[in-house]
Motif scaffolding. Sequence first.
Motif, PDB file in Angstrom:
ATOM      1  N   SER A  29       9.627  67.604  56.062  1.00  0.00           N
ATOM      2  CA  SER A  29       8.797  67.080  54.984  1.00  0.00           C
ATOM      3  C   SER A  29       9.283  65.688  54.599  1.00  0.00           C
ATOM      4  CB  SER A  29       8.881  67.987  53.752  1.00  0.00           C
ATOM      5  OG  SER A  29       8.401  69.262  54.064  1.00  0.00           O
ATOM      6  N   ALA A  30       8.369  64.859  54.112  1.00  0.00           N
ATOM      7  CA  ALA A  30       8.732  63.517  53.655  1.00  0.00           C
ATOM      8  C   ALA A  30       9.746  63.616  52.538  1.00  0.00           C
ATOM      9  CB  ALA A  30       7.487  62.774  53.179  1.00  0.00           C
ATOM     10  N   GLY A  31      10.628  62.648  52.466  1.00  0.00           N
ATOM     11  CA  GLY A  31      11.646  62.661  51.425  1.00  0.00           C
ATOM     12  C   GLY A  31      11.943  61.266  50.931  1.00  0.00           C
ATOM     13  N   ASN A  32      12.727  61.184  49.881  1.00  0.00           N
ATOM     14  CA  ASN A  32      13.184  59.910  49.333  1.00  0.00           C
ATOM     15  C   ASN A  32      14.619  59.690  49.763  1.00  0.00           C
ATOM     16  OD1 ASN A  32      10.796  59.363  47.874  1.00  0.00           O
ATOM     17  ND2 ASN A  32      11.429  60.817  46.321  1.00  0.00           N
ATOM     18  N   PHE A  33      14.983  58.434  49.949  1.00  0.00           N
ATOM     19  CA  PHE A  33      16.329  58.100  50.356  1.00  0.00           C
ATOM     20  C   PHE A  33      16.994  57.274  49.279  1.00  0.00           C
ATOM     21  CE2 PHE A  33      13.932  58.592  54.319  1.00  0.00           C
ATOM     22  CZ  PHE A  33      14.658  59.631  54.878  1.00  0.00           C
ATOM     23  N   ASP A  34      18.261  57.563  49.013  1.00  0.00           N
ATOM     24  CA  ASP A  34      19.022  56.902  47.964  1.00  0.00           C
ATOM     25  C   ASP A  34      19.593  55.588  48.488  1.00  0.00           C
ATOM     26  OD1 ASP A  34      20.625  56.148  45.876  1.00  0.00           O
ATOM     27  OD2 ASP A  34      21.794  58.002  45.830  1.00  0.00           O
ATOM     28  N   LEU A  35      19.106  54.465  47.956  1.00  0.00           N
ATOM     29  CA  LEU A  35      19.592  53.148  48.346  1.00  0.00           C
ATOM     30  C   LEU A  35      20.718  52.668  47.444  1.00  0.00           C
ATOM     31  CD1 LEU A  35      16.231  51.331  49.114  1.00  0.00           C
ATOM     32  CD2 LEU A  35      17.892  52.226  50.747  1.00  0.00           C
ATOM     33  N   GLY A  36      21.279  53.545  46.653  1.00  0.00           N
ATOM     34  CA  GLY A  36      22.332  53.140  45.730  1.00  0.00           C
ATOM     35  C   GLY A  36      21.754  52.272  44.633  1.00  0.00           C
ATOM     36  N   SER A  37      22.399  51.140  44.347  1.00  0.00           N
ATOM     37  CA  SER A  37      21.947  50.257  43.269  1.00  0.00           C
ATOM     38  C   SER A  37      20.917  49.247  43.744  1.00  0.00           C
ATOM     39  CB  SER A  37      23.147  49.505  42.695  1.00  0.00           C
ATOM     40  OG  SER A  37      23.725  48.685  43.699  1.00  0.00           O
ATOM     41  N   ALA A  38      20.549  49.288  45.009  1.00  0.00           N
ATOM     42  CA  ALA A  38      19.648  48.284  45.579  1.00  0.00           C
ATOM     43  C   ALA A  38      18.188  48.725  45.499  1.00  0.00           C
ATOM     44  CB  ALA A  38      20.026  48.002  47.027  1.00  0.00           C
ATOM     45  N   THR A  39      17.286  47.754  45.609  1.00  0.00           N
ATOM     46  CA  THR A  39      15.847  47.985  45.585  1.00  0.00           C
ATOM     47  C   THR A  39      15.248  47.545  46.916  1.00  0.00           C
ATOM     48  OG1 THR A  39      15.801  47.572  43.207  1.00  0.00           O
ATOM     49  CG2 THR A  39      13.700  47.417  44.381  1.00  0.00           C
ATOM     50  N   LEU A  40      14.432  48.397  47.503  1.00  0.00           N
ATOM     51  CA  LEU A  40      13.795  48.098  48.783  1.00  0.00           C
ATOM     52  C   LEU A  40      12.835  46.928  48.640  1.00  0.00           C
ATOM     53  CD1 LEU A  40      13.271  49.017  51.745  1.00  0.00           C
ATOM     54  CD2 LEU A  40      11.413  50.409  50.836  1.00  0.00           C
ATOM     55  N   ARG A  41      12.854  46.026  49.629  1.00  0.00           N
ATOM     56  CA  ARG A  41      11.941  44.902  49.572  1.00  0.00           C
ATOM     57  C   ARG A  41      11.326  44.582  50.933  1.00  0.00           C
ATOM     58  NH1 ARG A  41      11.492  40.750  48.516  1.00  0.00           N
ATOM     59  NH2 ARG A  41      11.229  39.579  50.370  1.00  0.00           N
ATOM     60  N   GLY A  42      11.301  45.510  51.834  1.00  0.00           N
ATOM     61  CA  GLY A  42      10.718  45.277  53.143  1.00  0.00           C
ATOM     62  C   GLY A  42      10.615  46.574  53.918  1.00  0.00           C
ATOM     63  N   SER A  43      10.376  46.433  55.199  1.00  0.00           N
ATOM     64  CA  SER A  43      10.231  47.627  56.023  1.00  0.00           C
ATOM     65  C   SER A  43      11.588  48.142  56.490  1.00  0.00           C
ATOM     66  CB  SER A  43       9.326  47.330  57.214  1.00  0.00           C
ATOM     67  OG  SER A  43       9.803  46.208  57.902  1.00  0.00           O
ATOM     68  N   ILE A  44      11.613  49.388  56.888  1.00  0.00           N
ATOM     69  CA  ILE A  44      12.837  50.067  57.309  1.00  0.00           C
ATOM     70  C   ILE A  44      12.936  50.031  58.830  1.00  0.00           C
ATOM     71  CG2 ILE A  44      14.002  52.303  57.349  1.00  0.00           C
ATOM     72  CD1 ILE A  44      12.594  52.901  54.680  1.00  0.00           C
ATOM     73  N   ILE A  45      14.145  49.795  59.351  1.00  0.00           N
ATOM     74  CA  ILE A  45      14.380  49.859  60.785  1.00  0.00           C
ATOM     75  C   ILE A  45      15.372  50.981  61.070  1.00  0.00           C
ATOM     76  CG2 ILE A  45      13.874  47.426  61.161  1.00  0.00           C
ATOM     77  CD1 ILE A  45      16.920  46.970  61.417  1.00  0.00           C
ATOM     78  N   SER A  46      15.396  51.421  62.316  1.00  0.00           N
ATOM     79  CA  SER A  46      16.319  52.487  62.688  1.00  0.00           C
ATOM     80  C   SER A  46      17.106  52.095  63.930  1.00  0.00           C
ATOM     81  CB  SER A  46      15.559  53.789  62.927  1.00  0.00           C
ATOM     82  OG  SER A  46      14.644  53.630  63.998  1.00  0.00           O
ATOM     83  N   GLY A  47      18.256  52.677  64.071  1.00  0.00           N
ATOM     84  CA  GLY A  47      19.135  52.450  65.215  1.00  0.00           C
ATOM     85  C   GLY A  47      20.459  53.140  64.950  1.00  0.00           C
ATOM     86  N   ASP A  48      21.281  53.234  65.954  1.00  0.00           N
ATOM     87  CA  ASP A  48      22.614  53.824  65.786  1.00  0.00           C
ATOM     88  C   ASP A  48      23.582  52.694  65.460  1.00  0.00           C
ATOM     89  OD1 ASP A  48      24.892  55.329  65.779  1.00  0.00           O
ATOM     90  OD2 ASP A  48      24.903  55.722  67.926  1.00  0.00           O
ATOM     91  N   PHE A  49      23.613  52.272  64.207  1.00  0.00           N
ATOM     92  CA  PHE A  49      24.349  51.084  63.799  1.00  0.00           C
ATOM     93  C   PHE A  49      25.862  51.286  63.735  1.00  0.00           C
ATOM     94  CE2 PHE A  49      20.152  50.590  61.561  1.00  0.00           C
ATOM     95  CZ  PHE A  49      19.626  49.748  62.518  1.00  0.00           C
ATOM     96  N   ASN A  50      26.327  52.519  63.636  1.00  0.00           N
ATOM     97  CA  ASN A  50      27.772  52.766  63.567  1.00  0.00           C
ATOM     98  C   ASN A  50      28.302  53.483  64.816  1.00  0.00           C
ATOM     99  OD1 ASN A  50      26.653  55.242  63.053  1.00  0.00           O
ATOM    100  ND2 ASN A  50      27.759  55.613  61.156  1.00  0.00           N
TER     101      ASN A  50
END
Length: 86
Positions: free
Chosen positions: A7-28
Amino acid sequence: GNGTFMSAGNFDLGSATLRGSIISGDFNNDGYLDLAAPTYTTNTGPGIKYKYGFSVLNGKGNGTFDRGRFLIANEHVYVSDLTAGD
């Protein structure tokens, strides 16, 4: 997997506010899909109204993500979009 989605969910960005599109990748490089998005924070100190950067949410491998970590790009850089490559 079994070809279904959670199901769709919300993601916690901490103290930041989203201002664009989301990308995905194995960054770590842990083998799990992570998310990153351009974000900003407000009221960060005297004379500083915004700080721009991006937030990274590390994937746990089960369809959930850790709380976002805000990373400041530079005090004088405006981050509007991100891209990922291999």
